[in-house]
Enzyme design. Structure first.
Site, PDB file in Angstrom:
ATOM      1  N   THR A  37     -21.581  21.297  13.715  1.00 58.51           N
ATOM      2  CA  THR A  37     -22.675  20.377  13.397  1.00 58.51           C
ATOM      3  C   THR A  37     -22.922  19.414  14.548  1.00 58.51           C
ATOM      4  O   THR A  37     -22.019  19.102  15.324  1.00 58.51           O
ATOM      5  CB  THR A  37     -22.324  19.527  12.154  1.00 58.51           C
ATOM      6  OG1 THR A  37     -21.151  18.744  12.445  1.00 58.51           O
ATOM      7  CG2 THR A  37     -22.057  20.383  10.941  1.00 58.51           C
ATOM      8  N   VAL A  68     -25.975  13.927   4.726  1.00 58.37           N
ATOM      9  CA  VAL A  68     -25.776  15.248   4.129  1.00 58.37           C
ATOM     10  C   VAL A  68     -25.964  16.311   5.203  1.00 58.37           C
ATOM     11  O   VAL A  68     -27.073  16.499   5.713  1.00 58.37           O
ATOM     12  CB  VAL A  68     -26.762  15.499   2.964  1.00 58.37           C
ATOM     13  CG1 VAL A  68     -26.516  16.889   2.363  1.00 58.37           C
ATOM     14  CG2 VAL A  68     -26.618  14.426   1.901  1.00 58.37           C
ATOM     15  N   ILE A 129     -18.190  11.345   3.545  1.00 58.92           N
ATOM     16  CA  ILE A 129     -18.380  12.146   2.337  1.00 58.92           C
ATOM     17  C   ILE A 129     -18.141  13.620   2.635  1.00 58.92           C
ATOM     18  O   ILE A 129     -17.281  14.264   2.044  1.00 58.92           O
ATOM     19  CB  ILE A 129     -19.800  11.955   1.755  1.00 58.92           C
ATOM     20  CG1 ILE A 129     -20.071  10.483   1.484  1.00 58.92           C
ATOM     21  CG2 ILE A 129     -19.953  12.787   0.477  1.00 58.92           C
ATOM     22  CD1 ILE A 129     -19.119   9.838   0.513  1.00 58.92           C
ATOM     23  N   LYS A 140      -7.068  22.608  -0.513  1.00 57.98           N
ATOM     24  CA  LYS A 140      -6.856  23.213  -1.827  1.00 57.98           C
ATOM     25  C   LYS A 140      -6.683  24.727  -1.700  1.00 57.98           C
ATOM     26  O   LYS A 140      -5.842  25.323  -2.388  1.00 57.98           O
ATOM     27  CB  LYS A 140      -8.043  22.904  -2.739  1.00 57.98           C
ATOM     28  CG  LYS A 140      -7.948  23.567  -4.110  1.00 57.98           C
ATOM     29  CD  LYS A 140      -9.096  23.187  -5.012  1.00 57.98           C
ATOM     30  CE  LYS A 140      -8.961  23.843  -6.383  1.00 57.98           C
ATOM     31  NZ  LYS A 140     -10.020  23.425  -7.329  1.00 57.98           N
ATOM     32  N   TYR A 215      21.296   6.292   8.261  1.00 53.59           N
ATOM     33  CA  TYR A 215      21.534   6.148   6.837  1.00 53.59           C
ATOM     34  C   TYR A 215      20.917   4.823   6.406  1.00 53.59           C
ATOM     35  O   TYR A 215      20.314   4.114   7.212  1.00 53.59           O
ATOM     36  CB  TYR A 215      23.027   6.204   6.471  1.00 53.59           C
ATOM     37  CG  TYR A 215      23.931   5.346   7.330  1.00 53.59           C
ATOM     38  CD1 TYR A 215      24.036   3.966   7.111  1.00 53.59           C
ATOM     39  CD2 TYR A 215      24.700   5.911   8.355  1.00 53.59           C
ATOM     40  CE1 TYR A 215      24.877   3.182   7.881  1.00 53.59           C
ATOM     41  CE2 TYR A 215      25.531   5.126   9.132  1.00 53.59           C
ATOM     42  CZ  TYR A 215      25.624   3.767   8.892  1.00 53.59           C
ATOM     43  OH  TYR A 215      26.446   2.992   9.662  1.00 53.59           O
ATOM     44  N   HIS A 269      23.298 -10.765   9.024  1.00 52.87           N
ATOM     45  CA  HIS A 269      22.915 -10.500   7.635  1.00 52.87           C
ATOM     46  C   HIS A 269      21.682 -11.302   7.237  1.00 52.87           C
ATOM     47  O   HIS A 269      21.640 -11.941   6.178  1.00 52.87           O
ATOM     48  CB  HIS A 269      24.081 -10.775   6.700  1.00 52.87           C
ATOM     49  CG  HIS A 269      25.292  -9.939   6.990  1.00 52.87           C
ATOM     50  ND1 HIS A 269      25.300  -8.565   6.871  1.00 52.87           N
ATOM     51  CD2 HIS A 269      26.537 -10.274   7.426  1.00 52.87           C
ATOM     52  CE1 HIS A 269      26.484  -8.093   7.207  1.00 52.87           C
ATOM     53  NE2 HIS A 269      27.250  -9.101   7.555  1.00 52.87           N
ATOM     54  N   PHE A 456      14.703 -28.470  -4.510  1.00 55.94           N
ATOM     55  CA  PHE A 456      15.073 -29.852  -4.834  1.00 55.94           C
ATOM     56  C   PHE A 456      16.540 -29.970  -5.234  1.00 55.94           C
ATOM     57  O   PHE A 456      17.196 -28.987  -5.574  1.00 55.94           O
ATOM     58  CB  PHE A 456      14.169 -30.428  -5.932  1.00 55.94           C
ATOM     59  CG  PHE A 456      14.268 -29.739  -7.278  1.00 55.94           C
ATOM     60  CD1 PHE A 456      15.429 -29.786  -8.045  1.00 55.94           C
ATOM     61  CD2 PHE A 456      13.169 -29.063  -7.802  1.00 55.94           C
ATOM     62  CE1 PHE A 456      15.514 -29.184  -9.288  1.00 55.94           C
ATOM     63  CE2 PHE A 456      13.241 -28.454  -9.062  1.00 55.94           C
ATOM     64  CZ  PHE A 456      14.419 -28.514  -9.793  1.00 55.94           C
TER      65      PHE A 456
END
Length: 507
Positions: A37, A68, A129, A140, A215, A269, A456
């Protein structure tokens, strides 16, 4: 039926052309029939390769300003037709639809357009789209069709074409389909997040770039990082970064980013065990180390200033896991690289995220990061005695540290240096006592020091303990029903105390 499929025809419609030339030439060499295209078709023709327009296939022009182009049965029929079903093949013949074996497509740059600050209409026009439909259709039908949904896969596609002479396996097609759905789901998540802003009723987080870690927090746990660490820093030397390293690196960067003056911090840590702000980096380093030379062993070092050879030489006497700085002199690197496993990172200027996520129970919690940092104007003096200029400076220094320490947290500081902290305790009194004990164990005189609390004080007992240790000023959020008790104690004992109105719990 064999799970191998020979690519005989391809549909190519891409936004980015980088690297596409090699793919097109290879397809041409294999005798693949190409449909394309617009700009992609022109690009292919400029390469001297024959290609047919999608318009000639569908019999319809590109309409609605390009909205489109490919949405047509002759395109999607050729992609979705199941080669093992004779009924599908008969319909292809009946409606003169060619089989399409390979789809190469990418999506309009939606995220880039949002990041550019473009107007809403320009952003909406970048919602793809046709491209997203082509990706989903081809993925699919991976049993028969190969889908390439990103220019990042051109190299992989070339390898498949060259190694198989245009023949693909089911495993290869399935892998391409998996990555295609990754692309499409990420794209949809970005669109959802744009439209929902802060009012969405769902969390859509999509992060690519998986990095397997040795790990997790412990050797029996698996671990991985998703994201782009290269955007945050460059690793110049050392072993692979671990799960725990990353936690400490994140804590270190978030802490040091709060300071504008030359600052050196040592973390263990996720908590600072040493920190100092000084005119010179050497002094900042020495004073940071002095805060807790025992905990510094095996820690994470970070500074917001270039590391020079003299500082590197002094640092080199300590065993540590990681060092982070915006720059190193060549001589400094020569020194630091003498330990082969030491991780040396160059920090890059990169904005960090403004939200935090935590998985728990059967869901995820999300919150805004604690980006509030109090300045002098936020300090409400609650006592008869006002803090001195030096105490105010130390209060701001200590308040940053306590904000980045695990709750319950108390920080003791003086002269822009962390003397000690009590972190992760179940009571504020325990946190304070732990901090005082640590400070005294390293020979620090707490006379004239400031105390910062992340929340506090429910009672005046902590203020009394601090006063007896020599502490003269306190910064805390305030908000206890017994605030007046702490204020009264300070007034009776010549202490200064300010409230910020902002709690900094960190669990």
């Amino acid at each position: 039926m064999s799970n191998e499929q020979k690519i005989k025809s391809a549909l190519i419609s891409v936004y980015y052309k980088d690297g596409l030339d090699l793919v097109v030439k290879k397809l041409n060499h294999l005798g693949v029939r190409i449909y394309s295209t617009g700009g992609t078709l022109s690009f292919i023709h400029e390469l001297g390769v024959a290609a047919e327009s999608v318009e000639s296939l569908t019999g319809y022009p590109s309409i609605l300003g390009g909205r489109v182009k490919t949405l047509h049965p002759k395109v999607f029929g050729g992609i979705l037709a199941r080669r093992e079903l004779q009924g599908d093949l008969d319909q292809l013949i009946e409606y003169e639809i060619p089989q399409i074996d390979l789809v190469i497509v990418d999506l309009y740059p939606f995220e880039e357009t949002v990041a550019s600050g473009a107007a809403d209409q320009a952003i909406v026009e970048k919602i793809d789209i046709g491209g997203i439909s082509l990706i989903r259709a081809a993925a699919k039908n991976f049993n028969d069709v190969t889908i390439v949904a990103s220019r990042n896969q051109y190299g992989e596609l070339l390898h498949v074409l060259e190694s198989g002479s245009g023949i693909t396996t089911l495993e290869q097609r399935r892998n391409f389909a998996r990555e295609a759905f990754n692309v499409s789901s990420h794209y949809d998540a970005a669109i959802f997040n744009y439209f929902s802003g802060d009012s969405g009723n769902a969390i859509k987080v999509s992060v690519s770039g998986k990095k397997e870690l040795r790990y997790g927090e412990n050797p029996h746990q698996k671990g991985a990082f998703f994201g782009n660490l290269d955007a945050i820093f460059t690793q110049l030397h050392g072993k692979e970064i671990s799960y725990n390293n990353l936690l400490d690196i994140d804590a270190a960067i978030n802490l040091v980013d709060e300071y504008s003056e030359t600052t050196f911090a040592i973390l263990k840590h996720n908590n600072a065990c040493g920190a100092a702000s000084r005119p010179s980096l050497m002094t900042a380093w020495k004073d940071a180390l002095a805060g807790d030379p025992i905990s510094a062993f095996g820690g994470i070092l970070i500074t917001n200033t270039a590391v020079t050879a003299d500082v590197a030489t002094d640092i080199n006497t300590l065993f540590f896991e990681v060092i982070i700085a915006p720059e190193y002199s060549p001589e400094a690197l020569d020194v630091l690289k003498t330990k082969k496993n030491r991780i040396i990172l160059v920090r890059k200027p990169h904005a960090l995220g403004k939200q935090q996520f935590r998985s728990l129970l059967n869901g995820v919690m999300v919150q805004d990061k604690d980006l509030k940092t109090e300045v002098e104007a936020d300090m409400q003096v609650k006592t008869t005695k006002s803090p001195t200029k030096a105490e105010i400076s130390d209060m701001m220094f200590a308040n940053i540290l306590v904000k980045h320490s695990k709750s319950n947290a108390i920080v003791l500081a003086k002269d822009g240096m962390l003397l000690a902290s009590g972190v992760g305790q179940t009571s504020r009194v325990d946190a304070l006592r732990h901090a005082i004990e640590k400070a005294k164990s390293f020979g620090f005189d707490l006379t004239g020091a400031v105390m910062a609390s992340d929340a506090f004080f429910p009672f005046a007992d902590s203020i009394e303990i601090a006063h007896n240790a020599g502490i003269t000023s306190v910064i805390q959020p305030g908000g206890s029903v017994k605030d007046q008790d702490t204020i009264d104690y300070c007034n009776a004992n010549g202490m200064a105390m300010v409230f910020t109105g902002v709690r900094h719990f960190k669990h």
